[in-house]
Design a protein around this motif. Structure first.
Motif, PDB file in Angstrom:
ATOM      1  N   VAL A 221     -23.197 -18.997  36.739  1.00 44.27           N
ATOM      2  CA  VAL A 221     -24.638 -19.097  36.988  1.00 44.27           C
ATOM      3  C   VAL A 221     -25.376 -18.416  35.847  1.00 44.27           C
ATOM      4  O   VAL A 221     -25.221 -17.212  35.626  1.00 44.27           O
ATOM      5  N   GLY A 222     -26.159 -19.203  35.111  1.00 43.22           N
ATOM      6  CA  GLY A 222     -26.996 -18.647  34.056  1.00 43.22           C
ATOM      7  C   GLY A 222     -26.262 -18.054  32.878  1.00 43.22           C
ATOM      8  O   GLY A 222     -26.865 -17.341  32.076  1.00 43.22           O
TER       9      GLY A 222
ATOM     10  N   GLU B 126     -30.142 -20.216  31.231  1.00 41.97           N
ATOM     11  CA  GLU B 126     -30.817 -19.545  32.343  1.00 41.97           C
ATOM     12  C   GLU B 126     -31.333 -20.580  33.336  1.00 41.97           C
ATOM     13  O   GLU B 126     -31.886 -21.608  32.965  1.00 41.97           O
ATOM     14  N   GLY B 127     -31.109 -20.309  34.625  1.00 49.07           N
ATOM     15  CA  GLY B 127     -31.563 -21.209  35.662  1.00 49.07           C
ATOM     16  C   GLY B 127     -30.660 -22.405  35.880  1.00 49.07           C
ATOM     17  O   GLY B 127     -31.073 -23.393  36.490  1.00 49.07           O
TER      18      GLY B 127
ATOM     19  N   LEU C 237     -29.744 -21.911  41.038  1.00 48.19           N
ATOM     20  CA  LEU C 237     -28.991 -20.663  41.011  1.00 48.19           C
ATOM     21  C   LEU C 237     -27.846 -20.662  42.019  1.00 48.19           C
ATOM     22  O   LEU C 237     -27.089 -19.695  42.099  1.00 48.19           O
ATOM     23  N   LYS C 238     -27.734 -21.737  42.802  1.00 45.85           N
ATOM     24  CA  LYS C 238     -26.627 -21.850  43.738  1.00 45.85           C
ATOM     25  C   LYS C 238     -26.389 -23.325  44.033  1.00 45.85           C
ATOM     26  O   LYS C 238     -27.241 -24.191  43.796  1.00 45.85           O
TER      27      LYS C 238
ATOM     28  N   ASP D  35     -11.996 -11.172  35.666  1.00 44.08           N
ATOM     29  CA  ASP D  35     -12.068 -11.426  37.108  1.00 44.08           C
ATOM     30  C   ASP D  35     -12.507 -12.867  37.378  1.00 44.08           C
ATOM     31  O   ASP D  35     -12.031 -13.496  38.332  1.00 44.08           O
ATOM     32  N   ASP D  36     -13.409 -13.391  36.547  1.00 47.56           N
ATOM     33  CA  ASP D  36     -13.866 -14.763  36.728  1.00 47.56           C
ATOM     34  C   ASP D  36     -12.716 -15.756  36.552  1.00 47.56           C
ATOM     35  O   ASP D  36     -12.616 -16.739  37.299  1.00 47.56           O
ATOM     36  N   VAL D  37     -11.860 -15.507  35.576  1.00 45.22           N
ATOM     37  CA  VAL D  37     -10.715 -16.398  35.339  1.00 45.22           C
ATOM     38  C   VAL D  37      -9.740 -16.328  36.508  1.00 45.22           C
ATOM     39  O   VAL D  37      -9.242 -17.357  36.984  1.00 45.22           O
TER      40      VAL D  37
END
Length: 235
Positions: free
Chosen positions: A171-172, A176-177, A202-203, A157-159
């Motif tokens: 994100v992460g 992480e972070g 995170l955004k 789905d990300d692709v």
């Protein structure tokens, strides 16, 4: 065989296919296995292998063939060109976004971080190690590379989302972070590289970052092929 318009060399095409097959099989392949995959006679495969061996592009271990050191020598000539062409783009993008910018390339099923540029005026930023690897399916840089290829049933789905938007966001997933944004470098219809940034958080704090990333990737593609745009080269 991939045609680019006009006549092509069948022998050269087969030789390049041999190199591609060996690159995907770290344990090597036998002449019989190559003949089966190429759908040609074993005698023809041996002629190809002897020629490639003569140029150090293929080596033999017992009955199996692997990539030779000549391939590494050729690849070594590519990095200076990438540095001269892409590094200024990375530095500008890093300064524009106050983030670490990176060029990643596909190496089989992994993303390899080839070049990085760190923001010159940042008091705190993420450092990415050149030579680091991770799966293509994680991280914005790897997902962007896959999104620059034709649709596949194996697409995540990300692709699919990255292909729709023109850039990938993660994100992460690797650190992480941290958030990553990357776009494919389109010099053909089969992307093998991406250009992007990673930043703490995170955004996104600046909605202009995706635009800057995609523009930088487009500039890199144009300069790498020496043409007017990403449609200049076809696979």
């Amino acid at each position: 065989m991939a045609a680019t318009g006009g006549e092509t060399s069948l022998t050269l095409d087969r030789g390049l296919t041999v190199l591609s097959l060996l690159a995907r099989n770290a344990d090597g392949l036998t002449a019989a296995e190559l003949a089966e995959r190429l759908s040609i006679a074993r005698a023809a495969v041996y002629r190809l292998l002897r020629t490639l061996e003569a140029h150090s592009l293929v080596a033999r271990i017992g009955t199996r063939y692997i990539l030779g050191f000549g391939v590494a020598e050729l690849a070594g000539q590519l990095k200076p060109r990438l540095q001269a062409t892409v590094l200024p783009i990375l530095r500008r993008l890093s300064e524009q976004t106050n983030s670490t910018a990176l060029l990643s390339v596909a190496d089989d099923d992994q993303a390899l971080i080839l070049l990085t540029a760190e923001p010159p005026n940042s008091t705190m930023h993420l450092a990415m190690r050149e030579g680091a690897r991770h799966a293509l399916t994680i991280g914005a840089d790897g997902i962007a590379i896959l999104a620059g290829r034709p649709e596949s049933d194996e697409d995540t789905d990300d692709v699919r989302e990255a292909r729709r938007r023109g850039y990938a966001v993660s994100v992460g997933s690797i650190q992480e972070g941290a958030i990553g944004i990357a776009a494919p470098i389109r010099v053909s219809d089969w992307s093998t590289a991406s250009l992007g940034v990673v930043q703490l958080g995170l955004k996104l704090v600046d909605d202009q970052v995706p635009r800057l990333v995609t523009e930088a990737a487009g500039t890199a593609a144009t300069r790498l092929v020496g043409a007017a745009g990403p449609e200049a080269v076809r696979r």
